[in-house]
Design a protein around this motif. Sequence first.
Motif: not given
Length: 117
Positions: A53-54, A60-68, A84-88
């Motif tokens: 998760k770089t 970012l496109k694969a992992n960010l809520e709203g952007y993907k 808001n943070g997320k996971n780690a």
Amino acid sequence: MKKLLAITLTVLVSLFTFSTAAFAADLAAGEQVFTANCNACHIGGNNAVMPPKTLKEDALKANLEGYKDGSKSLADAIAYQVENGKNAMPAFGGRLPADQIANVAAYVADQAENNKW
């Protein structure tokens, strides 16, 4: 009439000039926020905690809520994650003011979109 046109043109040129300078200042301020708060885990756009998760645009496109899903711009999705943070990733909403979150989000988005990582 010529005077009104000259005033209008002056105002438009001033707005463009100052908005461009402000954007550049936001990126510089964002870089400072990144260095002080994010660099330990994300040095060079990497991720020391969760390596896949770089901060590169494809990750970012694969992992960010709203952007993907296309409902948020990259900078807005990054700002949401920072706040808001997320996971780690911890939430910085209570630690950083909104302008610093916006600045660091703009900086990270600029780095990712321009393949600077």
